[in-house]
Design a protein around this motif. Structure first.
Motif, PDB file in Angstrom:
ATOM      1  N   GLY A  54       0.750  -1.272  -0.030  1.00  0.00           N
ATOM      2  CA  GLY A  54      -0.089   0.036  -0.191  1.00  0.00           C
ATOM      3  C   GLY A  54       0.614   1.135   0.015  1.00  0.00           C
ATOM      4  N   GLU A  55       2.259   1.204   0.060  1.00  0.00           N
ATOM      5  CA  GLU A  55       2.775   2.257  -0.128  1.00  0.00           C
ATOM      6  C   GLU A  55       2.471   3.265  -1.156  1.00  0.00           C
ATOM      7  OE1 GLU A  55       5.463   3.305  -2.173  1.00  0.00           O
ATOM      8  OE2 GLU A  55       5.870   1.620  -3.321  1.00  0.00           O
ATOM      9  N   PRO A  56       2.623   4.554  -1.031  1.00  0.00           N
ATOM     10  CA  PRO A  56       1.911   5.319  -2.051  1.00  0.00           C
ATOM     11  C   PRO A  56       3.197   6.118  -3.020  1.00  0.00           C
ATOM     12  CG  PRO A  56       2.397   6.802  -0.198  1.00  0.00           C
ATOM     13  CD  PRO A  56       2.448   5.431   0.331  1.00  0.00           C
ATOM     14  N   GLN A  57       4.367   5.761  -2.523  1.00  0.00           N
ATOM     15  CA  GLN A  57       5.608   6.534  -3.559  1.00  0.00           C
ATOM     16  C   GLN A  57       5.581   5.929  -4.969  1.00  0.00           C
ATOM     17  OE1 GLN A  57       6.067   5.346  -0.311  1.00  0.00           O
ATOM     18  NE2 GLN A  57       6.486   7.290   0.528  1.00  0.00           N
ATOM     19  N   ILE A  58       4.944   4.435  -4.931  1.00  0.00           N
ATOM     20  CA  ILE A  58       5.189   3.727  -6.317  1.00  0.00           C
ATOM     21  C   ILE A  58       4.323   4.755  -7.283  1.00  0.00           C
ATOM     22  CG2 ILE A  58       3.686   2.286  -5.611  1.00  0.00           C
ATOM     23  CD1 ILE A  58       6.624   1.678  -8.238  1.00  0.00           C
ATOM     24  N   THR A  84      -5.127   3.554 -15.434  1.00  0.00           N
ATOM     25  CA  THR A  84      -4.497   3.103 -14.328  1.00  0.00           C
ATOM     26  C   THR A  84      -4.185   4.061 -13.189  1.00  0.00           C
ATOM     27  OG1 THR A  84      -3.088   1.560 -15.597  1.00  0.00           O
ATOM     28  CG2 THR A  84      -2.140   2.065 -13.383  1.00  0.00           C
ATOM     29  N   PHE A  85      -4.033   5.502 -13.410  1.00  0.00           N
ATOM     30  CA  PHE A  85      -3.903   6.545 -12.487  1.00  0.00           C
ATOM     31  C   PHE A  85      -5.432   6.566 -11.984  1.00  0.00           C
ATOM     32  CE2 PHE A  85      -0.337   8.361 -15.496  1.00  0.00           C
ATOM     33  CZ  PHE A  85       0.633   7.395 -14.977  1.00  0.00           C
ATOM     34  N   SER A  86      -6.356   6.671 -12.736  1.00  0.00           N
ATOM     35  CA  SER A  86      -7.682   6.857 -12.417  1.00  0.00           C
ATOM     36  C   SER A  86      -8.172   5.467 -11.506  1.00  0.00           C
ATOM     37  CB  SER A  86      -8.910   6.906 -13.437  1.00  0.00           C
ATOM     38  OG  SER A  86      -9.033   5.769 -13.948  1.00  0.00           O
ATOM     39  N   VAL A  87      -7.703   4.591 -11.465  1.00  0.00           N
ATOM     40  CA  VAL A  87      -7.950   3.298 -10.739  1.00  0.00           C
ATOM     41  C   VAL A  87      -7.224   3.172  -9.392  1.00  0.00           C
ATOM     42  CG1 VAL A  87      -7.647   0.586 -10.325  1.00  0.00           C
ATOM     43  CG2 VAL A  87      -8.340   1.604 -12.537  1.00  0.00           C
ATOM     44  N   ALA A  88      -6.062   3.943  -9.485  1.00  0.00           N
ATOM     45  CA  ALA A  88      -5.138   4.005  -8.188  1.00  0.00           C
ATOM     46  C   ALA A  88      -5.982   5.201  -7.281  1.00  0.00           C
ATOM     47  CB  ALA A  88      -3.499   4.512  -8.533  1.00  0.00           C
ATOM     48  N   LYS A  89      -6.462   5.989  -7.953  1.00  0.00           N
ATOM     49  CA  LYS A  89      -7.301   7.176  -7.081  1.00  0.00           C
ATOM     50  C   LYS A  89      -8.270   6.588  -6.480  1.00  0.00           C
ATOM     51  CE  LYS A  89      -9.560  11.750  -7.478  1.00  0.00           C
ATOM     52  NZ  LYS A  89      -9.669  12.944  -8.575  1.00  0.00           N
ATOM     53  N   VAL A 130      -8.959   3.524  -5.682  1.00  0.00           N
ATOM     54  CA  VAL A 130      -8.297   2.579  -4.643  1.00  0.00           C
ATOM     55  C   VAL A 130      -7.934   3.283  -3.283  1.00  0.00           C
ATOM     56  CG1 VAL A 130      -6.645   1.107  -3.734  1.00  0.00           C
ATOM     57  CG2 VAL A 130      -7.696   0.633  -6.037  1.00  0.00           C
ATOM     58  N   ARG A 131      -7.449   4.597  -3.420  1.00  0.00           N
ATOM     59  CA  ARG A 131      -7.023   5.393  -2.350  1.00  0.00           C
ATOM     60  C   ARG A 131      -8.442   6.056  -1.572  1.00  0.00           C
ATOM     61  NH1 ARG A 131      -1.828   4.458  -0.259  1.00  0.00           N
ATOM     62  NH2 ARG A 131      -0.923   3.441  -2.005  1.00  0.00           N
ATOM     63  N   ILE A 163      -6.208   1.558   2.506  1.00  0.00           N
ATOM     64  CA  ILE A 163      -5.176   0.600   2.232  1.00  0.00           C
ATOM     65  C   ILE A 163      -3.864   1.653   2.546  1.00  0.00           C
ATOM     66  CG2 ILE A 163      -4.578   1.093  -0.322  1.00  0.00           C
ATOM     67  CD1 ILE A 163      -3.860  -1.744  -0.398  1.00  0.00           C
ATOM     68  N   GLY A 164      -3.886   2.813   2.476  1.00  0.00           N
ATOM     69  CA  GLY A 164      -2.641   3.741   2.504  1.00  0.00           C
ATOM     70  C   GLY A 164      -2.775   4.519   4.142  1.00  0.00           C
TER      71      GLY A 164
END
Length: 421
Positions: A111-115, A143-148, A150-151, A156-157
């Motif tokens: 779940g680290e956000p730096q990646i 992918t960037f919208s999916v990461a947003k 998820v957050r 998870i973060g």
């Protein structure tokens, strides 16, 4: 074209090998130039961090082996040295892998956000070097919208899973606002530097750095506008600190019970939070017996970190479900593009047949042929030409004993499924 992800990471390769295949900024431009020159590759994005090197391609389906060969040749490593450590994902698996990586689900620290920032930077670099377009561009934006998502939809973060982060989280729970607190950092190593970053990100402006060597402390102080003192000066400044976070390599305690008692008197018994994350400990154990002192050791923080990691694992279940759902949706959209191309080709072919036969019919009419016969001949020839390919496909499927293929062809030309008859 086909989507392909090739790479190694902390799970498959040693740090020595990861160093060999890492793409430095200087190598990155040359790598993209070579990829762009390859006719088998439409676009590509290179993600290179300390924990992974991955390349995402839009390539011709038969080019998988060539891409792996290119990677070994570019880094001048022996094929047998790297191939056993490589993982390869195609199409939906590649889509899902990129989404998992960007959401921190494939990271060393779950779940680290730096990646996500590193993936965004890789994509940005590829765009600047004109190495990404079309499908690959759509994939990364999705992918960037999916990461947003998820957050936004999971936690998870949201929990501290590093000792440094846990120390800052603990301080935030005890003090209403870090912006009003004075923090004394004892030591100037990597852990304290990370603590200072977390403190700064949370609005802390009053930081004192105490270290054995002033040079190292000055470098840290410059980053965070902090004050610098020596370890010997701690007794003179301890009373100023609301929070003390210590991490040195000292074999003996630096902060003793008497020193803290004196500081409390000067503070008129205002409490102090002391977080000792050093091994061996920097703070005498007896300090924890004093009233108005909240003393936490590295073991206390490890317990917090472990609890939070378990919570992240729970949240990861929901995150994985989101990634699976979104990767399937993107692959469905991608397949629909192939259908559009096929429909366009089929329509073009049918129109060419129609125009060819109409031209011949018009010639016959101009020559004085019977219009009824010309029209009948046109309809027969047009029907025969249009059903020729589907008829051959039906015959082939029947001869091969392939009922699934036969069913698909029947459905595509508007016939009922044989199983329904």
């Amino acid at each position: 074209m086909s989507l392909l992800a090739i790479g190694i990471n902390h799970n498959t390769a040693s740090v020595e090998l990861r160093e060999k295949v890492a793409f430095s900024p200087e190598k990155l431009a040359e790598a993209h130039k070579q990829l762009e020159a390859d006719s088998n590759i439409k676009s590509g994005v290179i993600v290179s961090t300390c924990n992974r090197t991955e390349i995402y391609f839009d390539v011709k389906p038969a080019s998988r082996g060539k891409v792996i060969d290119w990677m070994t040749e570019f880094h001048q490593v022996k094929p047998e040295e790297i191939k056993s450590c490589l993982y390869v994902h195609e199409d939906q698996a590649a889509i899902k892998h990129l989404m998992r990586v960007s959401c921190g689900l494939d990271s060393l620290v779950l779940g680290e956000p730096q990646i996500l920032g590193q993936v965004k930077q890789a994509y940005s670099s590829a765009r600047e070097l004109k190495s990404v377009d079309g499908t690959m561009e759509k994939l990364f934006q999705k992918t960037f919208s999916v990461a947003k998502r998820v957050r936004t939809e999971t936690e998870i973060g949201g929990s501290a899973v590093s000792v440094a982060y846990a120390a800052c989280t603990l301080a935030k729970h005890i003090f209403e606002s870090l912006s009003k607190s004075t923090v004394l950092l004892v030591g100037a190593g990597e852990t304290i530097e990370l603590v200072a970053k977390h403190l700064s990100d949370n609005g802390c402006e009053n930081i004192i750095v105490a270290n054995r060597t002033r040079e190292r402390a000055l470098g840290l102080a410059k980053q965070f506008n902090a004050e610098v003192i020596s370890l010997e000066e701690i007794p003179d400044h301890l009373h100023r600190a609301d929070i003390v976070i210590s991490s040195t390599a000292s074999p003996l305690p630096i902060i003793g019970k008497g020193m803290v008692e004196t500081a409390l008197k000067k503070r008129k018994r205002q409490p102090i939070l002391i977080v000792d994350i050093a091994v061996p400990r920097d703070v005498e154990q007896q300090v924890g017996d004093l009233n108005d002192i909240y003393l936490y050791t590295v073991d206390d923080l490890q317990s917090i970190v472990q609890q939070n990691m378990e919570q992240r694992k729970v949240e990861a279940i929901q995150a994985e479900a989101i990634v699976s759902e979104e990767s399937i949706a993107f692959m469905t959209w991608l397949r629909s593009l192939h259908a559009v191309d096929s429909i366009r080709e089929f329509r073009t072919s049918a129109n060419e047949i129609r125009e060819e036969l109409i031209a011949k019919s018009l010639q016959s009419l101009a020559a004085g042929s019977d219009p009824e016969k010309v029209l009948l001949e046109l309809s027969n020839k047009l029907t025969n030409r249009l059903i020729h390919a589907p008829t051959r496909a039906l015959q082939s499927a029947a001869e091969q004993g392939d009922p699934e293929k036969l069913s698909v062809i029947r459905q595509s030309i508007g016939l009922d499924d044989l199983q329904q008859n």
